[in-house]
Design a protein around this motif. Structure first.
Motif, PDB file in Angstrom:
ATOM      1  N   HIS A 154     -29.607  68.594  28.291  1.00 40.54           N
ATOM      2  CA  HIS A 154     -30.361  69.042  27.122  1.00 40.54           C
ATOM      3  C   HIS A 154     -29.377  69.594  26.100  1.00 40.54           C
ATOM      4  CE1 HIS A 154     -34.173  68.602  29.172  1.00 40.54           C
ATOM      5  NE2 HIS A 154     -33.660  69.247  30.201  1.00 40.54           N
ATOM      6  N   PRO A 155     -29.640  69.399  24.810  1.00 41.66           N
ATOM      7  CA  PRO A 155     -28.710  69.897  23.789  1.00 41.66           C
ATOM      8  C   PRO A 155     -28.666  71.412  23.756  1.00 41.66           C
ATOM      9  CG  PRO A 155     -30.726  69.074  22.774  1.00 41.66           C
ATOM     10  CD  PRO A 155     -30.799  68.698  24.214  1.00 41.66           C
ATOM     11  N   LEU A 156     -27.444  71.972  23.676  1.00 40.77           N
ATOM     12  CA  LEU A 156     -27.238  73.406  23.544  1.00 40.77           C
ATOM     13  C   LEU A 156     -26.131  73.647  22.519  1.00 40.77           C
ATOM     14  CD1 LEU A 156     -27.357  74.748  27.228  1.00 40.77           C
ATOM     15  CD2 LEU A 156     -29.039  75.124  25.434  1.00 40.77           C
ATOM     16  N   PRO A 157     -26.296  74.675  21.664  1.00 38.96           N
ATOM     17  CA  PRO A 157     -25.266  74.914  20.639  1.00 38.96           C
ATOM     18  C   PRO A 157     -23.990  75.532  21.200  1.00 38.96           C
ATOM     19  CG  PRO A 157     -27.002  76.553  20.484  1.00 38.96           C
ATOM     20  CD  PRO A 157     -27.462  75.548  21.495  1.00 38.96           C
ATOM     21  N   ASN A 158     -24.093  76.248  22.318  1.00 38.63           N
ATOM     22  CA  ASN A 158     -22.912  76.934  22.856  1.00 38.63           C
ATOM     23  C   ASN A 158     -22.934  76.896  24.373  1.00 38.63           C
ATOM     24  OD1 ASN A 158     -21.650  78.154  20.377  1.00 38.63           O
ATOM     25  ND2 ASN A 158     -23.676  79.070  20.227  1.00 38.63           N
ATOM     26  N   ILE A 159     -21.759  76.718  24.982  1.00 39.79           N
ATOM     27  CA  ILE A 159     -21.581  76.924  26.416  1.00 39.79           C
ATOM     28  C   ILE A 159     -20.312  77.758  26.593  1.00 39.79           C
ATOM     29  CG2 ILE A 159     -22.668  74.698  26.919  1.00 39.79           C
ATOM     30  CD1 ILE A 159     -19.898  73.684  27.751  1.00 39.79           C
ATOM     31  N   THR A 160     -20.082  78.240  27.820  1.00 36.85           N
ATOM     32  CA  THR A 160     -18.917  79.074  28.098  1.00 36.85           C
ATOM     33  C   THR A 160     -17.887  78.264  28.874  1.00 36.85           C
ATOM     34  OG1 THR A 160     -20.298  81.053  28.173  1.00 36.85           O
ATOM     35  CG2 THR A 160     -18.116  81.203  29.178  1.00 36.85           C
ATOM     36  N   TRP A 161     -16.661  78.241  28.357  1.00 31.84           N
ATOM     37  CA  TRP A 161     -15.544  77.605  29.058  1.00 31.84           C
ATOM     38  C   TRP A 161     -14.692  78.690  29.713  1.00 31.84           C
ATOM     39  CZ3 TRP A 161     -14.919  72.519  29.937  1.00 31.84           C
ATOM     40  CH2 TRP A 161     -15.644  71.608  29.135  1.00 31.84           C
ATOM     41  N   MET A 162     -14.294  78.455  30.972  1.00 29.40           N
ATOM     42  CA  MET A 162     -13.484  79.416  31.707  1.00 29.40           C
ATOM     43  C   MET A 162     -12.289  78.702  32.321  1.00 29.40           C
ATOM     44  SD  MET A 162     -16.294  81.892  33.535  1.00 29.40           S
ATOM     45  CE  MET A 162     -15.059  83.158  33.745  1.00 29.40           C
ATOM     46  N   GLY A 163     -11.150  79.397  32.309  1.00 26.65           N
ATOM     47  CA  GLY A 163      -9.944  78.861  32.917  1.00 26.65           C
ATOM     48  C   GLY A 163      -9.335  79.886  33.856  1.00 26.65           C
ATOM     49  N   LYS A 164      -9.272  79.536  35.122  1.00 24.48           N
ATOM     50  CA  LYS A 164      -8.676  80.427  36.142  1.00 24.48           C
ATOM     51  C   LYS A 164      -9.312  81.819  36.110  1.00 24.48           C
ATOM     52  CE  LYS A 164      -4.484  79.604  34.698  1.00 24.48           C
ATOM     53  NZ  LYS A 164      -2.999  79.581  34.621  1.00 24.48           N
ATOM     54  N   GLY A 165     -10.670  81.836  35.918  1.00 29.28           N
ATOM     55  CA  GLY A 165     -11.409  83.092  35.985  1.00 29.28           C
ATOM     56  C   GLY A 165     -11.533  83.817  34.668  1.00 29.28           C
ATOM     57  N   ASN A 166     -10.920  83.344  33.577  1.00 29.15           N
ATOM     58  CA  ASN A 166     -10.964  84.003  32.270  1.00 29.15           C
ATOM     59  C   ASN A 166     -11.751  83.155  31.277  1.00 29.15           C
ATOM     60  OD1 ASN A 166      -9.216  86.142  33.139  1.00 29.15           O
ATOM     61  ND2 ASN A 166      -7.482  84.748  32.895  1.00 29.15           N
ATOM     62  N   ILE A 167     -12.486  83.841  30.387  1.00 30.09           N
ATOM     63  CA  ILE A 167     -13.228  83.149  29.342  1.00 30.09           C
ATOM     64  C   ILE A 167     -12.248  82.660  28.283  1.00 30.09           C
ATOM     65  CG2 ILE A 167     -14.965  83.411  27.523  1.00 30.09           C
ATOM     66  CD1 ILE A 167     -16.359  85.467  29.244  1.00 30.09           C
ATOM     67  N   LEU A 168     -12.376  81.386  27.896  1.00 28.50           N
ATOM     68  CA  LEU A 168     -11.480  80.775  26.919  1.00 28.50           C
ATOM     69  C   LEU A 168     -12.130  80.769  25.536  1.00 28.50           C
ATOM     70  CD1 LEU A 168     -10.293  77.699  29.012  1.00 28.50           C
ATOM     71  CD2 LEU A 168      -9.339  80.009  28.946  1.00 28.50           C
ATOM     72  N   GLU A 169     -11.353  81.049  24.515  1.00 29.87           N
ATOM     73  CA  GLU A 169     -11.831  81.068  23.141  1.00 29.87           C
ATOM     74  C   GLU A 169     -11.025  80.095  22.300  1.00 29.87           C
ATOM     75  OE1 GLU A 169     -11.662  85.050  21.724  1.00 29.87           O
ATOM     76  OE2 GLU A 169     -13.236  85.789  23.072  1.00 29.87           O
ATOM     77  N   ASP A 170     -11.668  79.605  21.219  1.00 29.39           N
ATOM     78  CA  ASP A 170     -11.029  78.643  20.331  1.00 29.39           C
ATOM     79  C   ASP A 170      -9.837  79.293  19.623  1.00 29.39           C
ATOM     80  OD1 ASP A 170     -11.371  75.878  19.162  1.00 29.39           O
ATOM     81  OD2 ASP A 170     -11.264  77.091  17.334  1.00 29.39           O
ATOM     82  N   GLY A 171      -8.676  78.619  19.627  1.00 29.82           N
ATOM     83  CA  GLY A 171      -7.486  79.186  18.992  1.00 29.82           C
ATOM     84  C   GLY A 171      -6.328  78.208  19.041  1.00 29.82           C
ATOM     85  N   GLU A 172      -5.104  78.742  19.032  1.00 26.78           N
ATOM     86  CA  GLU A 172      -3.923  77.883  19.019  1.00 26.78           C
ATOM     87  C   GLU A 172      -3.765  77.114  20.323  1.00 26.78           C
ATOM     88  OE1 GLU A 172      -0.502  80.152  18.065  1.00 26.78           O
ATOM     89  OE2 GLU A 172      -1.172  80.687  16.050  1.00 26.78           O
TER      90      GLU A 172
END
Length: 951
Positions: free
Chosen positions: A226-244
């Motif tokens: 189903h379409p959703l505007p946002n999901i959460t991405w995690m890497g090695k237990g930490n939340i990832l945010e858009d950046g460099e």
């Protein structure tokens, strides 16, 4: 007529429409214009409805997400009938997920459904299927075209050696394990469940891995159901945010979300997850050493759910079959007559099959052609129509279908017919409803129903007529009254006229003065705090409600006095601490409501049974306990407590039961008839004593159970009766001596109401209320009576006497010209009876024959306009009013609207014509006489009538 174009994309009728396929599989788009305006787009399906396979009788749900500018209108159709049954088919729209939803209640048959999205620039259509199974085993009709879509049945294999068996078990719900084992011939379900757990663990340990060389970019991709505007991405237990380092993106339809890891290093290796609520999918990133291969991006795609894969496979099969049939139809016939202008892609599988089987001659005219509405008209019709009172409202719809079509219009479920305010226009393809001079009461549901020999359809709209609000509702309730302010509240208008209350206009009048002063215009909260008052002064208030449509009539409050202090609430019910032959010790808790000031003290009062006189037995002090002294041994007494503050005395709070002054400590019980009575007495005695129970000094009967043990004795009456009332005594006796303890038991029930009530006037200005005693009075010496009064100028009953132990009471302050009603109740320890009502009391001196205060006037009305006649009459008893035209009664003639409110008699003729000319008269009659007045009605433009009266 429409022809399919060639494979190059050109069409035979390009001037009217361009057909193209959507990026979403299985969706066909029709574009009305060759050159689209900038920023505008045709409808498309971002998420199309998936096929559903479900057991018979359950709920099936289809969901679709559409795009397009302007926002498309979405509708649904089915191959085997219409969706007009609102109890079976329900359409909804979820604003949060932007999903258009079709719910099919209690599915009964396999069917094909289409979803349409349309705006002014084009339309889009897609097809889905509903497959209905019969519980564990499914059956299909061999003649049904959907046999092309049925999956081949899985042949049974020998247990766990068949990989298809384990694949089915890993994907299935636990409720389906037994069925799958039965299909594959596996019998040891317990062993299979153990192995299944091992395979699931093994599968969960084999995480998806994606390899990337050092300094490369790695891309993770997750596909949602189903379409959703946002999901959460995690890497090695930490939340990832858009950046460099990380770049988060998603597709236009919000179904595909991506995580790009830039310039991978050895430290970046590990597990990465996409999280939505409590659901997640994950994959490993393995970073390898640098090689000289060109830089690239590695992709890992999160798997869709198995259910989605199965649904997509089924949808692709449906689409494939549709495309084959479309190609065959176009190759053989090139064109098909479609009466409702549907394209071939919008036809169901059954309809395409019929085209082939009838040699291209099938059309909805020769087949089933039920009535149906024009989609654009229907969208506009379903929007509520709002008009102001007195204005006209118009509803109209175009429709198609096999003729003739029966057209019906309804308002709030009642069929409408042509009359003075309603006009219905009908044609072969359109109907129009005109409602003239709408009133507030016309607000409600508007429905049109079309029916022909092939079926019927309905459409709903709503008419909202706006008017000024009705007055606010009283009576006003004072919440605070002090030397500097009066605060009170009221209820909002019963009808706000269709618009919310914006403000209330407040006016105030000091009692004794003639002028009213506007003091405030407050927001739409139904309470007001007036701080401009003087202590001891009395005030009245007028309140008007204001909406966008106007101002209501006034609601006027009763008098309110500033500076009066509120009385306290009653104390908590008193409790007997101890009772002796000449004294009773009581205790109680302070009142929960102090009335806004401190409690100064308490008054303790007593009343001997059989007497109406209460006497004070204590000095006014702040103690919450006291002793009632001066009692006579073995007499019964009522006791009550009153709290006092600066404002005055509270209502008295009585001891729930009367008390008995006994020579030794005693016990008192009040029991509802039918309940059990249990008296337990503990004692100490040696040697073991003899125990005797007495009732009113006579040994108890055998229906009473006595249980004795060391140190205690219990008396039990399993189901008490009124005859069980009395004084029960226990005598405990041995060689050393004896002791006696007594307890009074009162068995009672809710009292029966008093007998008939009569009224007498012995002294002017008073009424004596006399009633027959309640049947329970003889067997319940604690029964008493309460008298309530209702004044014709008031809205509520008022208690004028309480705790009466006789059968009459004289009510004072009876005002001439008012009607009074009286009620008498019986009360006892258990509760209160239903009331016995008196006849109506009114002052006979005010009776008079009818007479007209305002007579009828001569009337001349234009032809076709309304004519309104009125007069005013008085009389006591209330006169009966009869209207006449040329000496013929009009009271039962429905062409005339007649009313009589508080002596004002009115008659309304909606449209005056020559037939209405003549003499009109009103006759008022009561038991004391008769009065008459008359007038002449002339119609302008007609020959006048002249009457000669001889007096």
């Amino acid at each position: 007529m429409w022809k399919r174009g060639k494979s190059t994309g050109t069409t035979a009728n390009r001037q009217s429409a361009i057909r193209k396929r959507s990026k979403t599989s299985g969706v066909m788009i029709t574009q009305y214009l060759v050159n689209m305006p900038e920023g505008k787009s045709t409808p498309d399906f971002q998420c199309k409805p998936v096929a559903v396979t479900i057991e018979k009788g359950k709920l099936a749900v289809f969901k679709a997400v559409v795009t397009g500018d302007p926002k498309p209108d979405v509708s649904w159709r089915r191959a085997k009938g219409t969706l007009s049954d609102k109890e079976k088919f329900q359409t909804k729209y979820d604003e949060l997920t932007e999903e258009h939803i079709l719910e099919v209640m209690s599915v009964a048959e396999t069917d094909t459904y289409k979803c349409f999205a349309a705006n002014e620039y084009g339309k889009a259509v897609c097809t889905t299927t509903l497959t209905v199974t019969e519980g564990k085993s499914s059956s299909t009709n061999p003649a049904d075209f959907r046999k092309l879509l049925k999956k081949s049945k899985v042949e049974r294999a020998d247990g766990e050696s068949d990989e298809r068996f384990w694949d089915a078990m890993l994907k299935a719900d636990r409720n389906d394990y037994e069925r799958i084992c039965s299909e594959f011939g596996v019998k040891d379900l317990h062993l299979i469940l153990k192995k299944l757990d091992e395979k699931k663990k093994e599968k969960s340990q084999n995480k998806r891995k994606i390899k990337a060389e050092e300094r490369e970019d790695a891309l993770f991709e997750c596909v949602l159901t189903h379409p959703l505007p946002n999901i959460t991405w995690m890497g090695k237990g930490n939340i990832l945010e858009d950046g460099e380092k990380y770049h988060l993106t998603m597709s236009d339809h919000k179904l595909i979300h991506r995580l790009l890891i830039k310039d991978c290093q050895m430290l970046d290796k590990g597990i990465y997850s996409a999280v939505v609520g409590n659901t997640s999918c994950n994959a490993w990133l393995v970073v390898e050493g640098i090689t000289r291969r060109p830089r690239k991006t590695t992709v890992a795609r999160g798997a869709r759910t198995d259910i989605e894969k199965v649904a997509q496979e089924q949808q692709l099969k449906i689409q494939g079959e549709m495309e084959k049939l479309l190609a065959e139809v176009n190759a053989k016939y090139g064109a098909v007559h479609i009466t409702d202008k549907l394209s071939l892609e919008e036809l169901a599988l059954e309809e395409l099959t019929l085209i082939l089987s009838t040699g291209g001659k099938y059309s909805k005219v020769t087949g089933q052609d039920p009535p149906r509405f024009d989609l654009e008209d229907l969208s506009a019709f379903t929007e509520p129509k709002t008009v102001k009172v007195g204005h006209n409202a118009i509803f109209k719809l175009h429709f198609l279908g096999h003729k003739p079509i029966k057209i019906q219009w309804f308002r709030e479920g009642e069929e409408l017919q042509d009359d003075n305010n309603t006009r219905i226009e009908k044609s072969a393809s359109q109907s129009r409803l005109l409602l003239s001079r709408c009133q507030r009461k016309d607000t409600g549901e508007i429905k049109i129903k079309l029916k022909n020999e092939h079926g019927f359809t309905e459409a709903l709209s709503r008419l909202i007529v706006l008017d000024k609000p009705t007055p606010p509702l009283g009576p006003a309730e004072v919440t605070e009254s002090s030397a500097t302010c009066i605060e009170f509240r009221w209820r909002p208008p019963k009808d706000d006229g269709g618009s919310p209350v914006i403000n209330y206009i407040m006016e105030r009048q000091q009692v004794g003065r003639n002028t009213w002063k506007k003091i405030a215009e407050i927001p739409g909260v139904s309470s007001y705090r007036d701080t401009g008052v003087e202590r001891g002064r009395k005030y009245c208030y007028r309140i008007r409600a204001v909406t966008a449509e106007g101002t209501s009539e006034v609601m006027e409050t009763e008098e309110m006095q500033a500076g009066t202090l509120a009385f306290p609430g009653p104390p908590a019910p008193p409790k007997v601490a101890s009772a002796f032959d000449d004294c009773i010790n009581l205790s109680w808790a302070p009142p929960s409501n102090t009335g806004g000031s401190r409690i100064l003290g308490y008054i303790l009062e007593k009343r001997k049974k059989g007497s109406n006189l209460w006497s004070v037995v204590n000095a006014n002090d702040e103690l919450i306990n006291g002793a009632v002294k001066g009692l006579k041994s073995m007499d019964m007494y009522w006791v009550r407590v009153i709290a006092i503050n600066d404002g005055g005395e509270s209502e008295p709070e009585e001891l729930p039961n009367y008390v008995l002054a006994m020579p030794s400590p005693g016990i008192f019980f009040v029991v509802r008839a039918g309940n059990s009575v249990r008296i337990t007495v503990n004692f100490e005695a040696s040697p073991r004593p003899a125990i005797i129970w007495l009732k009113d000094n006579v040994p108890v009967t055998k229906r009473i159970t006595i249980s004795n043990s060391d140190g205690s004795s219990q008396l039990l009456i399993p189901s008490s009766e009124r005859s069980d009332s009395g004084i029960y005594s226990i005598l405990v006796k041995n060689l050393v001596g004896q002791e006696t303890l007594s307890a009074e038991v009162r068995v009672t029930d809710d009292p029966k109401p008093p007998g008939p009530v009569e009224l007498e006037e012995n002294v002017p200005g008073t009424v004596t209320v006399i009633w027959e005693p309640s049947p329970d009075e003889k067997r319940d010496d604690r029964l008493h009576y309460t008298v309530s009064k209702l004044d014709s100028t008031k809205r509520s009953w008022v208690t004028v006497a309480d705790r009466l132990f006789n059968n009459k009471f004289t009510v004072c302050n009876i005002i001439n010209g008012r009607e009074y009603h009286f009620r008498v109740y019986a009360k006892n320890d258990m509760g209160i009876s239903a009331p016995s009502e008196s006849p109506t009391w009114e002052d006979c001196d005010l009776r008079c024959a009818p007479s007209f205060i305002v007579p009828l006037k001569l009337h001349t009305a234009p032809k076709g306009y309304e004519c309104y006649m009125s007069c005013a009459v008085k009389g006591n008893p209330k006169p009966r009013i009869t209207w006449y035209r040329n000496h013929i009664s009009l009271n039962t003639n429905t062409n005339y609207y007649i009313s009589n409110t508080c002596g004002v008699c009115t008659m309304l003729i909606l449209r005056v014509g020559p037939k209405d000319m003549g003499e009109y008269s009103v006759i008022a009659e009561n038991s004391l006489g008769r009065a008459e007045c008359s007038t002449i009605l002339n119609v302008r433009g007609e020959k006048k009538i002249y009457w000669l009266y001889l007096r």
